[in-house]
Design a protein around this motif. Sequence first.
Motif: not given
Length: 193
Positions: A9-27, A158-162
Amino acid sequence: MEDLIQLDKDLFLYLNNLGSPMWDGFWLFMTEKFYQIPLYLILLVFFYKYFGIRGTIITLVVVALLIAVADQTANLFKNVLVMRPRPCGAVGVSEFTRIIAERCGRHGYFSGHAANSMALAFFTGLALRKYLKYIFPFMVVWAVVVSYSRIYLGVHYPGDVVTGMVFGILFGTLAYKLHTFLIQKYGDTGTAR
């Protein structure tokens, strides 16, 4: 196990909150299967070029089987065996999540996107590496990007993805072995051109 779940959960929140509106379209683009069709068509052309018409038919059957097995295994884990809520719907996590995906879904363990993309990457990478020098690393990088998009969009831990990626590697490798056997037995020339 509780510590591992909290770390996820902690790793998810860290990685997820690295995002920015500028990159949303790409992902969003990377996670949408429809937008991957040009890549699939290019791969199909390569299979036709190197394996002929019968080899291409064999490839299509093997890929259909591969995706069905990977997808249904993910669904079995998600909806029957584990039933872990996705982060975008989990109390105590969703309030802190950048949710970019249009829909959330109920259960998330493990990621079907990660399993399918990594399975396809390993299958095509192994099957075509003899003919195309960089296809294997290219396909693996593509699968990792598609897999990471699920964290970015707020729908998988991240665990779901790995876990999905590990199943994808296993299924992709088995599909490659099946494909090799079928090509040798039923391909246009008995072996790949």
